[in-house]
Each structure stands twice: as structure tokens, then as C-alpha cells.
Design a protein around this motif. Structure first.
Motif, mmCIF file in Angstrom:
data_model
loop_
_atom_site.group_PDB
_atom_site.id
_atom_site.type_symbol
_atom_site.label_atom_id
_atom_site.label_comp_id
_atom_site.label_asym_id
_atom_site.label_seq_id
_atom_site.Cartn_x
_atom_site.Cartn_y
_atom_site.Cartn_z
ATOM 1 N N ASP A 168 0.585 -1.251 0.013
ATOM 2 C CA ASP A 168 0.186 -0.072 -0.047
ATOM 3 C C ASP A 168 0.911 1.275 -0.057
ATOM 4 O OD1 ASP A 168 -2.603 1.271 -0.163
ATOM 5 O OD2 ASP A 168 -2.777 1.363 1.977
ATOM 6 N N ASP A 169 1.916 1.203 -0.836
ATOM 7 C CA ASP A 169 2.722 2.219 -0.781
ATOM 8 C C ASP A 169 2.247 3.747 -1.117
ATOM 9 O OD1 ASP A 169 5.840 3.399 -1.134
ATOM 10 O OD2 ASP A 169 5.119 3.921 -3.006
ATOM 11 N N ILE A 170 1.483 3.698 -2.006
ATOM 12 C CA ILE A 170 1.033 4.823 -2.726
ATOM 13 C C ILE A 170 0.101 5.859 -1.474
ATOM 14 C CG2 ILE A 170 -0.679 6.002 -4.449
ATOM 15 C CD1 ILE A 170 0.333 4.044 -6.602
ATOM 16 N N LEU A 171 -0.785 4.978 -0.983
ATOM 17 C CA LEU A 171 -1.666 5.523 0.086
ATOM 18 C C LEU A 171 -1.136 5.857 1.205
ATOM 19 C CD1 LEU A 171 -5.100 3.674 -1.100
ATOM 20 C CD2 LEU A 171 -4.329 5.743 -1.970
ATOM 21 N N THR A 172 -0.240 5.126 1.736
ATOM 22 C CA THR A 172 0.559 5.427 2.963
ATOM 23 C C THR A 172 1.608 6.362 2.870
ATOM 24 O OG1 THR A 172 1.900 3.426 2.625
ATOM 25 C CG2 THR A 172 -0.083 2.979 3.914
ATOM 26 N N ARG A 173 2.384 6.183 1.805
ATOM 27 C CA ARG A 173 3.606 7.360 1.792
ATOM 28 C C ARG A 173 3.143 8.516 1.238
ATOM 29 N NH1 ARG A 173 8.704 5.396 -1.659
ATOM 30 N NH2 ARG A 173 9.908 7.340 -1.733
ATOM 31 N N GLY A 174 2.188 8.822 0.071
ATOM 32 C CA GLY A 174 1.928 9.762 -0.601
ATOM 33 C C GLY A 174 3.115 10.327 -1.481
ATOM 34 N N GLY A 175 3.161 11.581 -1.845
ATOM 35 C CA GLY A 175 4.196 12.062 -2.714
ATOM 36 C C GLY A 175 3.464 12.283 -4.188
ATOM 37 N N ALA A 176 4.466 12.175 -5.077
ATOM 38 C CA ALA A 176 4.096 12.235 -6.504
ATOM 39 C C ALA A 176 4.282 11.064 -7.170
ATOM 40 C CB ALA A 176 5.030 13.453 -7.155
ATOM 41 N N VAL A 177 3.059 10.373 -7.761
ATOM 42 C CA VAL A 177 3.095 9.140 -8.441
ATOM 43 C C VAL A 177 2.422 9.343 -9.828
ATOM 44 C CG1 VAL A 177 2.158 6.935 -8.204
ATOM 45 C CG2 VAL A 177 2.648 7.919 -6.057
ATOM 46 N N ALA A 178 3.175 8.904 -10.646
ATOM 47 C CA ALA A 178 2.576 8.659 -12.132
ATOM 48 C C ALA A 178 2.151 7.387 -12.412
ATOM 49 C CB ALA A 178 3.511 9.201 -13.104
ATOM 50 N N LEU A 179 1.243 7.136 -13.050
ATOM 51 C CA LEU A 179 0.747 5.794 -13.653
ATOM 52 C C LEU A 179 0.858 5.768 -15.105
ATOM 53 C CD1 LEU A 179 -2.729 4.822 -12.074
ATOM 54 C CD2 LEU A 179 -0.328 4.704 -11.265
ATOM 55 N N VAL A 180 1.840 4.822 -15.604
ATOM 56 C CA VAL A 180 2.256 4.774 -17.189
ATOM 57 C C VAL A 180 1.523 3.438 -17.521
ATOM 58 C CG1 VAL A 180 4.299 6.310 -16.689
ATOM 59 C CG2 VAL A 180 4.464 3.828 -16.468
ATOM 60 N N GLY A 181 1.865 3.224 -18.840
ATOM 61 C CA GLY A 181 1.201 2.068 -19.331
ATOM 62 C C GLY A 181 0.672 2.030 -20.631
ATOM 63 N N PRO A 182 0.288 1.046 -21.407
ATOM 64 C CA PRO A 182 -0.245 1.165 -22.765
ATOM 65 C C PRO A 182 -1.712 1.420 -22.736
ATOM 66 C CG PRO A 182 -0.139 -1.411 -21.844
ATOM 67 C CD PRO A 182 0.737 -0.372 -21.113
ATOM 68 N N THR A 183 -2.217 1.829 -23.791
ATOM 69 C CA THR A 183 -3.479 2.291 -23.940
ATOM 70 C C THR A 183 -4.686 1.218 -23.380
ATOM 71 O OG1 THR A 183 -5.331 3.351 -25.501
ATOM 72 C CG2 THR A 183 -3.746 1.751 -26.384
ATOM 73 N N GLY A 184 -5.439 1.587 -22.974
ATOM 74 C CA GLY A 184 -6.501 0.796 -22.617
ATOM 75 C C GLY A 184 -6.684 -0.052 -21.306
ATOM 76 N N VAL A 185 -5.562 0.029 -20.551
ATOM 77 C CA VAL A 185 -5.519 -1.120 -19.382
ATOM 78 C C VAL A 185 -6.075 -0.411 -18.181
ATOM 79 C CG1 VAL A 185 -3.279 -1.880 -20.065
ATOM 80 C CG2 VAL A 185 -3.280 0.309 -18.708
ATOM 81 N N GLY A 186 -6.622 0.933 -18.330
ATOM 82 C CA GLY A 186 -7.550 1.270 -17.101
ATOM 83 C C GLY A 186 -6.767 2.300 -16.242
ATOM 84 N N LYS A 187 -5.781 3.079 -16.693
ATOM 85 C CA LYS A 187 -5.041 3.944 -15.960
ATOM 86 C C LYS A 187 -5.863 5.076 -15.001
ATOM 87 C CE LYS A 187 -2.010 5.141 -18.989
ATOM 88 N NZ LYS A 187 -2.630 4.253 -20.149
ATOM 89 N N THR A 188 -6.855 6.010 -16.129
ATOM 90 C CA THR A 188 -7.521 6.846 -15.414
ATOM 91 C C THR A 188 -8.468 6.456 -14.402
ATOM 92 O OG1 THR A 188 -7.423 7.926 -17.834
ATOM 93 C CG2 THR A 188 -8.986 8.742 -16.349
#
Length: 441
Positions: A220-240
Motif C-alpha cells: 500500500d505504498d501509494i496511499l500510505t507514503r503519498g508524494g508524486a506518483v505517475a501511472l504509466v502503461g499502454p492504452t486501454g489498461v485502465g489508468k484513468t
């Protein structure tokens, strides 16, 4: 044919063991990496014994008679060093020319003599090679290579059958893990550690526990640590959608004023509007960045937020614009961005590996697997995470925000993979004619 398995720290030591145990005529059947080093399976003809070469007929007293060639490669090497070698052994009188079929048989004998017995001196291989064209030599090499590949394939099948007889538990567990979607390399490594003779169900549970031990998660690194996080990946995988779920979860814990969203997706029509809708629902600000400068400015404006989630444009891993987008994330020096690779659990293993390879130019903090509600097998995703050394952060299983997301857990992932495996087995049985049910049961 005698076959033996060798283990060593590296390939050089393993080959030395093969040479010392089976001799220089041993044939390498297979090799692979295992825990602690490499494994080589070698074979040798059990009936073959070294034989002294036949005496040369009346050798010249001033010159030492040349030894017969043991392979086509040696023949070609000698031909390159001594261009006149092709006619050196010809008698003064014209000798009758051999047919192409006889010459081909002679060269095949020279190639296989390295395993069976030394080549006969009277075979006039250099004459044919010297007189043959480059196309004929290339064709002959291709034919020999094809025969070698066929023999290796057949002997590999025999080796597999031998393993199934000597280590039936290992073979059974390997096959069962592979059916679950686990790669052959990981499945075989895990099965190697299970003792023979144990109860099948106990052995299977041990295999699953070892598989869990190979997985890493980010806790649970993102929700416990915070900071700036970018989601990357190919189209259509559900990033948004995944960003919206993470933002909503964080807002529930720390308040909507502590989270902000940025989108760099200016390629897809309506992409920024979709994220703005999520922002209004959550109650957090949303910024749009068209280039690296605007991204840096937006992050500076939102520097008081505890969590900044960046939505990037979905692009194919071979899209030329991908490198430009990844460079934008690496250029920012004001605030360190932790990239997370978003992957669809419904993708094929080859597609997943290719995607990871292209996005590994970024210092990936972990990965997120989406669409678990649509996948038929989770073993492929587990294998890619293990082989690529990626820690799994989160798993998503639907479109509901923020309900359909959970923190990745090793036990849950392996248990879910087993559940999907059992479901597929039951589905296959139910599709069988009723007359075959008894055989399966």
C-alpha cells in the motif's frame, strides 16, 4: 544412450564436469538456469568406445600424415588455411568422381563420427568441399542442422519421459503449475524443492507457498507514503479509472484537500474531461500539462498536497511518442516522481513482457494489475511480476470507484490464481460428454 544431469555454479564449471565424467564426445541435450547456478543434461552413446585411427597407407617419410577431419567445420578450417589441400590427396591418374549422394553421405559420416567413431581416412571429403559451391555448402549445413535439431527434440522428449519416471512428483507439480499459467522455468524451479514420495495435496500446498514467497508487493505504498506518483502503461489498461480509485481512497482517509490530479494525456479526445469529472466528484483539483514545463509548473502549484497522482497518455509500447512522454517524467527535478506500471491481467505473457521491457527505462516503483474480473488465468501475471522483478502494488477488478480496488497481497494472488485454475478444470469437465465424467473423477 546414457544421460546424466549436472549442477554447477556457472556454465564453465558445468561443462568441465561433463567433460570429466562423460568425456569429450558427450552431447549437451539441454541447459537452463536454476537456483544457485545452472543445470546441464548431457548424453553419450553407451556402446561407443574410443578407437585408434586406421594406419595411413604408405605415408610420406618427409611429412607427417594428416589426421582425418572429425567435423565439417574442421574441414572448412583446413581448407581456408591450405587452399591446395583439396587436390593434395589426389593420385596422378584421374580418379572416378563420386555422386553427390555419396559425397553427402560421406560428409554426414564425418559430422557424426565425433560421437560414434573416428572418421575413415579413405573418405575424400576435402575434394567435395573444395569443388562445391557456396550454395551447396550452405544447403548441406542447413540439412545437417535440421537433423541435429530433430535428434535433439527427440532426445529431449526421452529425457522428459525419464524425469517423469524418476521424479513423478516433480513432473506432476510442474505440469499443474504450468496449467495454472505459471511459466515453465518458475514451475520447474518450485517443483525441484518438493520431496518425492510426499502426499500430492501436501506437495501442492508446499508449491503454492513457495510461489507466494517469490512474489513481492509494495504494501500500500501509494496511499500510505503519498508524494508524486505517475501511472504509466499502454492504452486501454485502465489508468484513468485506477487513478480515480486511488484518489477517492486517499480522500476518504485524509480528506479531499490533501490530494490532487494531473493529466498529461492530451492525445486522447475527452481524456482530460474524464479526469476532471472524477476530480469534481472527489472534490480535488485537476491540472492539465501539455509538456514537461507545464508538468513542472503544475507540480509546483500543488506542492502543498500530500498526494499528487499523474495520469499519462496511453500509448502502445512501440509508439515513438512514448519515449518523449517518459522523458517528461524524468526531466522533472523539483519533485521526485514514482512511476507505477499499469498492466492488464487479461494480456498474454509475451505482451506483458514486451510492455515491461519498453517501460523499464523508467525507475519503476511497482506495478498495478487491472481487470482481474475479466481474466481467465492469473498465473501469467504472477510469472511476469516474478521474472521481471516487479513489486505488485494494487489489483483492480471492476469499474466501480472506489470499491473495485484492493492492496496487492501474495496469498490472495496465488489463491485467486488457483481458484481460476480450479474453475477452468470444472468448466472443461462440465463440457465433456457424461460418458467421460467417470474417467476424470
Amino acid at each position: 544412450m546414457k544421460m546424466k544431469r549436472f549442477f554447477a555454479e556457472d556454465m564453465r564449471r558445468a561443462l568441465l564436469q561433463v567433460k570429466e565424467t562423460l568425456g569429450p564426445d558427450a552431447v549437451i541435450m539441454s541447459n537452463k538456469k536454476v537456483n544457485g547456478g545452472v543445470e546441464i543434461v548431457a548424453a553419450i552413446d553407451g556402446d561407443a568406445e574410443p578407437q585408434a585411427p586406421k594406419a595411413q597407407a604408405q605415408p610420406d617419410k618427409t611429412e607427417e600424415p594428416a589426421k582425418p577431419a572429425n567435423s565439417l567445420a574442421e574441414i572448412l578450417a583446413r581448407q581456408a588455411q591450405h587452399p591446395a589441400m583439396a587436390n593434395a590427396n589426389e593420385p596422378p591418374e584421374a580418379a572416378p568422381q563420386a555422386t553427390p549422394q555419396q559425397n553427402e553421405q560421406s560428409i554426414w559420416q564425418a559430422q557424426t563420427d565425433t560421437v560414434d567413431e573416428p572418421a575413415e581416412p579413405e573418405v575424400d571429403v576435402p575434394d567435395y568441399v573444395g569443388g562445391g559451391s557456396a550454395a551447396e555448402i550452405a544447403e548441406l549445413r542447413a540439412q545437417i542442422k535440421g537433423v541435429q535439431n530433430l535428434l535433439q527434440h527427440q532426445l529431449s522428449g526421452l529425457m522428459k519421459q525419464e524425469m517423469e519416471r524418476e521424479e513423478p512428483m516433480r513432473a506432476l507439480l510442474t505440469q499443474r503449475l504450468m496449467t495454472m499459467g505459471i511459466s515453465e522455468r518458475i514451475a520447474d524451479q518450485i517443483a525441484c524443492f518438493i520431496p518425492e514420495g510426499d502426499d500430492i495435496e501436501d506437495s501442492w500446498e508446499q508449491s503454492l507457498q513457495l510461489l507466494e514467497g517469490q512474489l513481492n508487493t509494495t504494501h500500500d505504498d501509494i496511499l500510505t507514503r503519498g508524494g508524486a506518483v505517475a501511472l504509466v502503461g499502454p492504452t486501454g489498461v485502465g489508468k484513468t479509472t485506477t487513478i480515480a480509485k486511488l484518489a477517492a481512497r486517499y480522500a476518504q482517509r485524509h480528506g479531499s484537500e490533501s490530494v490532487a490530479l494531473i493529466t498529461t494525456d492530451t492525445f486522447r479526445i475527452g481524456a482530460s474531461e474524464q479526469l476532471k469529472v472524477y476530480g469534481r466528484i472527489i472534490g480535488c483539483p485537476v491540472k492539465v500539462a501539455n509538456d514537461a514545463k507545464e508538468l513542472a509548473d503544475a507540480m509546483l502549484t500543488l506542492r502543498d498536497k500530500r498526494l499528487i497522482l499523474i495520469d499519462t497518455a496511453g500509448m502502445g509500447q512501440r509508439d515513438k511518442r512514448l519515449s518523449e512522454q517518459l522523458a517528461q517524467l524524468l526531466q522533472n527535478k523539483r519533485l521526485r516522481i514514482r512511476p507505477y506500471l499499469v498492466l492488464s491481467s487479461t494480456s498474454q505473457t509475451q505482451v506483458l513482457n514486451d510492455t515491461v521491457k519498453q517501460f523499464k527505462t523508467l525507475p519503476l516503483a511497482g506495478c498495478i494489475f487491472t481487470k482481474l474480473d475479466e481474466c481467465l488465468s492469473l498465473g501469467e501475471s504472477i510469472s511476469v511480476a516474478i521474472e521481471q522483478g516487479l513489486a505488485v502494488g494494487y489489483l483492480t477488478h471492476g469499474q466501480h470507484v472506489p470499491e473495485d480496488i484492493r492492496v496487492a497481497d501474495e496469498h490472495y494472488m496465488v489463491t485467486e490464481a488457483e481458484r481460476l485454475y480450479d474453475k477452468s478444470i470444472c468448466s472443461n469437465v462440465s463440457d465433456m460428454p457424461k460418458s467421460n465424467w467417470q474417467a476424470v473423477q
